[in-house]
Design a protein around this motif. Structure first.
Motif, PDB file in Angstrom:
ATOM      1  N   ALA A  89      29.365  28.625   6.272  1.00  0.00           N
ATOM      2  CA  ALA A  89      28.518  27.731   5.478  1.00  0.00           C
ATOM      3  C   ALA A  89      27.725  28.518   4.437  1.00  0.00           C
ATOM      4  O   ALA A  89      27.647  28.135   3.260  1.00  0.00           O
ATOM      5  N   VAL A  90      27.142  29.634   4.859  1.00  0.00           N
ATOM      6  CA  VAL A  90      26.373  30.466   3.930  1.00  0.00           C
ATOM      7  C   VAL A  90      27.293  31.054   2.857  1.00  0.00           C
ATOM      8  O   VAL A  90      26.926  31.154   1.677  1.00  0.00           O
ATOM      9  N   GLU A  91      28.504  31.432   3.260  1.00  0.00           N
ATOM     10  CA  GLU A  91      29.483  31.980   2.319  1.00  0.00           C
ATOM     11  C   GLU A  91      29.786  30.979   1.201  1.00  0.00           C
ATOM     12  O   GLU A  91      29.897  31.340   0.020  1.00  0.00           O
ATOM     13  N   LYS A  92      29.892  29.711   1.563  1.00  0.00           N
ATOM     14  CA  LYS A  92      30.150  28.679   0.555  1.00  0.00           C
ATOM     15  C   LYS A  92      28.990  28.552  -0.424  1.00  0.00           C
ATOM     16  O   LYS A  92      29.193  28.396  -1.636  1.00  0.00           O
ATOM     17  N   VAL A  93      27.775  28.621   0.087  1.00  0.00           N
ATOM     18  CA  VAL A  93      26.611  28.545  -0.795  1.00  0.00           C
ATOM     19  C   VAL A  93      26.585  29.759  -1.715  1.00  0.00           C
ATOM     20  O   VAL A  93      26.311  29.637  -2.923  1.00  0.00           O
ATOM     21  N   ALA A 115      18.778  30.036   5.358  1.00  0.00           N
ATOM     22  CA  ALA A 115      19.853  30.940   4.929  1.00  0.00           C
ATOM     23  C   ALA A 115      20.417  30.503   3.586  1.00  0.00           C
ATOM     24  O   ALA A 115      20.744  31.346   2.738  1.00  0.00           O
ATOM     25  N   PHE A 116      20.526  29.201   3.371  1.00  0.00           N
ATOM     26  CA  PHE A 116      21.009  28.697   2.080  1.00  0.00           C
ATOM     27  C   PHE A 116      20.031  29.086   0.963  1.00  0.00           C
ATOM     28  O   PHE A 116      20.450  29.484  -0.135  1.00  0.00           O
ATOM     29  N   HIS A 121      24.151  20.173  16.080  1.00  0.00           N
ATOM     30  CA  HIS A 121      23.657  21.359  16.772  1.00  0.00           C
ATOM     31  C   HIS A 121      22.145  21.325  17.016  1.00  0.00           C
ATOM     32  O   HIS A 121      21.619  22.245  17.659  1.00  0.00           O
ATOM     33  N   GLY A 122      21.451  20.333  16.487  1.00  0.00           N
ATOM     34  CA  GLY A 122      20.014  20.255  16.671  1.00  0.00           C
ATOM     35  C   GLY A 122      19.231  20.736  15.461  1.00  0.00           C
ATOM     36  O   GLY A 122      19.754  21.398  14.559  1.00  0.00           O
ATOM     37  N   LEU A 123      17.946  20.405  15.428  1.00  0.00           N
ATOM     38  CA  LEU A 123      17.107  20.684  14.271  1.00  0.00           C
ATOM     39  C   LEU A 123      16.880  22.177  14.048  1.00  0.00           C
ATOM     40  O   LEU A 123      16.795  22.628  12.898  1.00  0.00           O
ATOM     41  N   ASP A 124      16.787  22.963  15.128  1.00  0.00           N
ATOM     42  CA  ASP A 124      16.592  24.404  14.949  1.00  0.00           C
ATOM     43  C   ASP A 124      17.731  25.014  14.130  1.00  0.00           C
ATOM     44  O   ASP A 124      17.499  25.846  13.241  1.00  0.00           O
ATOM     45  N   GLU A 125      18.954  24.611  14.436  1.00  0.00           N
ATOM     46  CA  GLU A 125      20.107  25.129  13.689  1.00  0.00           C
ATOM     47  C   GLU A 125      20.068  24.676  12.243  1.00  0.00           C
ATOM     48  O   GLU A 125      20.362  25.457  11.324  1.00  0.00           O
ATOM     49  N   ALA A 126      19.694  23.422  12.014  1.00  0.00           N
ATOM     50  CA  ALA A 126      19.619  22.914  10.641  1.00  0.00           C
ATOM     51  C   ALA A 126      18.594  23.702   9.833  1.00  0.00           C
ATOM     52  O   ALA A 126      18.850  24.085   8.678  1.00  0.00           O
ATOM     53  N   ILE A 127      17.435  23.980  10.432  1.00  0.00           N
ATOM     54  CA  ILE A 127      16.403  24.740   9.732  1.00  0.00           C
ATOM     55  C   ILE A 127      16.877  26.162   9.442  1.00  0.00           C
ATOM     56  O   ILE A 127      16.665  26.698   8.341  1.00  0.00           O
ATOM     57  N   ALA A 128      17.548  26.783  10.405  1.00  0.00           N
ATOM     58  CA  ALA A 128      18.077  28.134  10.188  1.00  0.00           C
ATOM     59  C   ALA A 128      19.068  28.144   9.035  1.00  0.00           C
ATOM     60  O   ALA A 128      19.072  29.062   8.204  1.00  0.00           O
TER      61      ALA A 128
END
Length: 300
Positions: free
Chosen positions: A133-137, A174-175, A163-170
């Protein structure tokens, strides 16, 4: 080009930026004429309006680029373009951003769902791994920097639902670290989730999706724009408003037509349609008339 700097200035302003959804030239021109500073070309809106299909990954880059080009040619306000997952891997994202920049987009949104994607408010979605995901950004940002420096990159995650809100925030952080100008976690289910994202995400402007804008949904709660601004939100999009409103209007007009064709008497329902002059003005007939007067070479 196409208001990219104006869009950046709007996001930098403390006042929240409002972006109604658009899906064709007339909807975009109406948004512009009603005084909104920008519009959001919704992938769902294009899939619904152009294909009469749900937002489940049926669109292709050429279709979205064609629609973007027609819309940006019709208006002067900057247009955000929803590029779904970028239609492939990180290299595909790089090409997608270049293509949509050439089509006039002021900003491009890339998301982290698996392909075929689906509307973030539908069940059954899944997301790619964190690093991919980060690679795409990163690819989107590189395309921006190399080919359209004023373009804005918006990075969306659907990880809150999988995956939950913690993962979304991470992912959002990163984005932002990868260079995204705007970040967005779709389908947050409570106001507190939005507040938490606003508190814990740094380095980019924050966007939320309010869907219809004037009608609630079973997922993200309907929150007025001033309250979102107080929460720390910079941009709110209403991608479902105009397509749903157009559908309601067409249904009402067709019901009036059923009445009209069933009677021998003259029947009018003027509130169901705009008048001729307003419609001609909306589709640019006065400008065509002006050009014909200026450039006509016909003589009697």
């Amino acid at each position: 080009m196409y208001g990219r700097r104006r869009l950046a200035e709007s996001l930098a302003d403390p006042e929240i930026t409002i972006a109604p959804g658009v899906y064709d030239g007339i909807s975009a021109r109406l948004v512009e004429r009603e005084g909104f500073e920008t519009g959001f070309l919704s992938g769902a809106g294009v899939s619904n309006g152009r294909l009469a299909q749900p937002d489940v990954g049926f669109l292709s880059l050429p279709e979205v680029a064609d629609q973007s080009r027609q819309i940006t040619d019709a208006v002067d306000i900057p247009i955000w373009v929803d590029a779904d997952t970028g239609y492939g891997n990180a290299v595909s994202v790089h090409r997608t951003v270049r293509t949509l920049a050439n089509a006039g987009a002021a900003a491009v949104m890339i998301e982290d769902q698996e392909w075929p994607k689906r509307c973030g408010h539908m069940a059954g979605k899944s997301v790619i791994g964190f690093d991919r995901a980060v690679e795409k950004v990163r690819a989107a940002v590189a395309a921006r920097d190399d080919h359209a420096p004023d373009l804005l990159v918006k990075a969306r995650t659907d990880a809150a639902g999988t995956h939950g809100l913690d993962e979304a925030i991470a992912r959002l952080n990163a984005f932002a670290d990868a260079g995204a100008d705007v970040v967005f976690a779709d389908a947050l289910t409570t106001a507190e989730d939005i507040r938490r994202v606003a508190r814990e995400v740094d380095g980019a402007h924050l966007s939320v999706n309010m869907g219809f804008g004037v009608r609630s949904r079973p997922t993200t709660p309907l929150i007025p724009a001033p309250r979102l601004q107080e929460m720390g939100v910079d941009l709110v999009i209403y991608p479902r408003l105009i397509t749903a409103a157009a559908t309601a209007g067409m249904k009402r007009a067709l019901a009036e037509l059923e009445t009209a064709v069933g009677t021998r008497e003259e029947y009018e329902a003027p509130d169901s349609v705009v008048d001729w002059d307003e419609y001609m003005d909306l589709v640019g007939k006065p400008e065509v008339d002006r050009l014909e007067r200026e450039f006509s070479t016909e003589t009697e």
